[in-house]
Motif scaffolding. Sequence first.
Motif, PDB file in Angstrom:
ATOM      1  N   TYR A   1      18.886  49.303  55.834  1.00 29.07           N
ATOM      2  CA  TYR A   1      19.089  49.016  57.256  1.00 29.07           C
ATOM      3  C   TYR A   1      17.807  48.498  57.905  1.00 29.07           C
ATOM      4  O   TYR A   1      17.862  47.620  58.779  1.00 29.07           O
ATOM      5  CB  TYR A   1      19.648  50.230  58.000  1.00 29.07           C
ATOM      6  CG  TYR A   1      21.142  50.395  57.761  1.00 29.07           C
ATOM      7  CD1 TYR A   1      22.039  49.402  58.142  1.00 29.07           C
ATOM      8  CD2 TYR A   1      21.640  51.524  57.133  1.00 29.07           C
ATOM      9  CE1 TYR A   1      23.399  49.531  57.911  1.00 29.07           C
ATOM     10  CE2 TYR A   1      23.003  51.664  56.896  1.00 29.07           C
ATOM     11  CZ  TYR A   1      23.875  50.667  57.289  1.00 29.07           C
ATOM     12  OH  TYR A   1      25.218  50.795  57.053  1.00 29.07           O
TER      13      TYR A   1
ATOM     14  N   GLU B   1      25.695  42.324  54.328  1.00 31.27           N
ATOM     15  CA  GLU B   1      26.335  43.441  55.035  1.00 31.27           C
ATOM     16  C   GLU B   1      27.761  43.643  54.533  1.00 31.27           C
ATOM     17  O   GLU B   1      28.223  44.786  54.426  1.00 31.27           O
ATOM     18  CB  GLU B   1      26.317  43.193  56.535  1.00 31.27           C
ATOM     19  CG  GLU B   1      24.924  43.305  57.139  1.00 31.27           C
ATOM     20  CD  GLU B   1      24.929  43.159  58.639  1.00 31.27           C
ATOM     21  OE1 GLU B   1      25.452  44.084  59.305  1.00 31.27           O
ATOM     22  OE2 GLU B   1      24.411  42.145  59.127  1.00 31.27           O
ATOM     23  N   ASP B   2      28.447  42.556  54.211  1.00 25.00           N
ATOM     24  CA  ASP B   2      29.823  42.678  53.705  1.00 25.00           C
ATOM     25  C   ASP B   2      29.853  43.396  52.355  1.00 25.00           C
ATOM     26  O   ASP B   2      30.697  44.259  52.125  1.00 25.00           O
ATOM     27  CB  ASP B   2      30.472  41.296  53.583  1.00 25.00           C
ATOM     28  CG  ASP B   2      30.744  40.662  54.936  1.00 25.00           C
ATOM     29  OD1 ASP B   2      30.874  41.412  55.941  1.00 25.00           O
ATOM     30  OD2 ASP B   2      30.815  39.420  55.011  1.00 25.00           O
ATOM     31  N   LYS B   3      28.915  43.043  51.467  1.00 27.23           N
ATOM     32  CA  LYS B   3      28.860  43.714  50.166  1.00 27.23           C
ATOM     33  C   LYS B   3      28.476  45.184  50.332  1.00 27.23           C
ATOM     34  O   LYS B   3      28.983  46.046  49.613  1.00 27.23           O
ATOM     35  CB  LYS B   3      27.861  43.013  49.237  1.00 27.23           C
ATOM     36  CG  LYS B   3      28.321  41.648  48.762  1.00 27.23           C
ATOM     37  CD  LYS B   3      27.268  41.032  47.842  1.00 27.23           C
ATOM     38  CE  LYS B   3      27.719  39.699  47.299  1.00 27.23           C
ATOM     39  NZ  LYS B   3      26.727  39.138  46.350  1.00 27.23           N
ATOM     40  N   LEU B   4      27.595  45.462  51.271  1.00 24.30           N
ATOM     41  CA  LEU B   4      27.195  46.847  51.534  1.00 24.30           C
ATOM     42  C   LEU B   4      28.388  47.659  52.031  1.00 24.30           C
ATOM     43  O   LEU B   4      28.637  48.769  51.556  1.00 24.30           O
ATOM     44  CB  LEU B   4      26.052  46.874  52.558  1.00 24.30           C
ATOM     45  CG  LEU B   4      25.502  48.240  52.922  1.00 24.30           C
ATOM     46  CD1 LEU B   4      24.876  48.923  51.709  1.00 24.30           C
ATOM     47  CD2 LEU B   4      24.467  48.106  54.042  1.00 24.30           C
ATOM     48  N   LYS B   5      29.143  47.087  52.964  1.00 24.58           N
ATOM     49  CA  LYS B   5      30.326  47.781  53.497  1.00 24.58           C
ATOM     50  C   LYS B   5      31.387  48.013  52.432  1.00 24.58           C
ATOM     51  O   LYS B   5      32.169  48.964  52.525  1.00 24.58           O
ATOM     52  CB  LYS B   5      30.939  46.963  54.645  1.00 24.58           C
ATOM     53  CG  LYS B   5      30.109  46.947  55.902  1.00 24.58           C
ATOM     54  CD  LYS B   5      30.753  46.034  56.927  1.00 24.58           C
ATOM     55  CE  LYS B   5      29.846  45.812  58.114  1.00 24.58           C
ATOM     56  NZ  LYS B   5      30.397  44.811  59.039  1.00 24.58           N
ATOM     57  N   ALA B   6      31.424  47.138  51.412  1.00 23.65           N
ATOM     58  CA  ALA B   6      32.441  47.237  50.367  1.00 23.65           C
ATOM     59  C   ALA B   6      32.101  48.270  49.293  1.00 23.65           C
ATOM     60  O   ALA B   6      32.939  48.560  48.432  1.00 23.65           O
ATOM     61  CB  ALA B   6      32.646  45.864  49.719  1.00 23.65           C
TER      62      ALA B   6
ATOM     63  N   LEU C   1      27.517  54.890  48.752  1.00 26.46           N
ATOM     64  CA  LEU C   1      26.828  54.905  50.044  1.00 26.46           C
ATOM     65  C   LEU C   1      26.161  56.257  50.285  1.00 26.46           C
ATOM     66  O   LEU C   1      25.027  56.313  50.771  1.00 26.46           O
ATOM     67  CB  LEU C   1      27.797  54.588  51.176  1.00 26.46           C
ATOM     68  CG  LEU C   1      28.217  53.125  51.299  1.00 26.46           C
ATOM     69  CD1 LEU C   1      29.365  52.978  52.289  1.00 26.46           C
ATOM     70  CD2 LEU C   1      27.043  52.263  51.708  1.00 26.46           C
TER      71      LEU C   1
ATOM     72  N   VAL D   1      32.376  54.942  48.933  1.00 28.58           N
ATOM     73  CA  VAL D   1      31.785  55.978  49.781  1.00 28.58           C
ATOM     74  C   VAL D   1      30.773  56.803  48.994  1.00 28.58           C
ATOM     75  O   VAL D   1      29.709  57.149  49.514  1.00 28.58           O
ATOM     76  CB  VAL D   1      32.898  56.879  50.371  1.00 28.58           C
ATOM     77  CG1 VAL D   1      32.307  58.070  51.112  1.00 28.58           C
ATOM     78  CG2 VAL D   1      33.792  56.081  51.281  1.00 28.58           C
TER      79      VAL D   1
END
Length: 150
Positions: A121, A97-102, A108, A105
């Motif tokens: 998800y 999740e941390d790598k995904l959030k990083a 994503l 934009v």
Amino acid sequence: NDEEQKRMVLCIDRAAPFVVEGGETPLFENGQPSGYVNFGMEFCNNFEQERVRTESFVNLLKELDLFEVREATFTPRNADGSAGAPQKIAEYFAVSEDKLKALPVEKLAELRDNGALGQIYAHLVSLLGWDRLIAMALTRTAQQPVAANA
């Protein structure tokens, strides 16, 4: 797969005990594959398409370096009710999740637009099932009768 001719080949094991000459379910009718064979071929084609999609999805996650190694653990209870030593049940790769959030934009948005973000998800939500799966396995083990010594 027949990679040279870019086709799939459906094989039948004639030595299998349930494959008999003149059986209930014909493999061919009027020199053509029967509905049963066509259904089997359609299943195999669909399975292959999903395998290729899964492979592409996993490769995308690898390219984005989103995987991390995780462990599923179980902490048994001692006879006095205190927590026992944690036991590793499984080791697996999961999306971080941390790598995904990083991710930027733009990346994503690309994942959202191509449907991959929803699948990511769904994967993350499915990871929440480990505790339930472990509890179910322990319940089944506890319900199994103990084998009597002969």
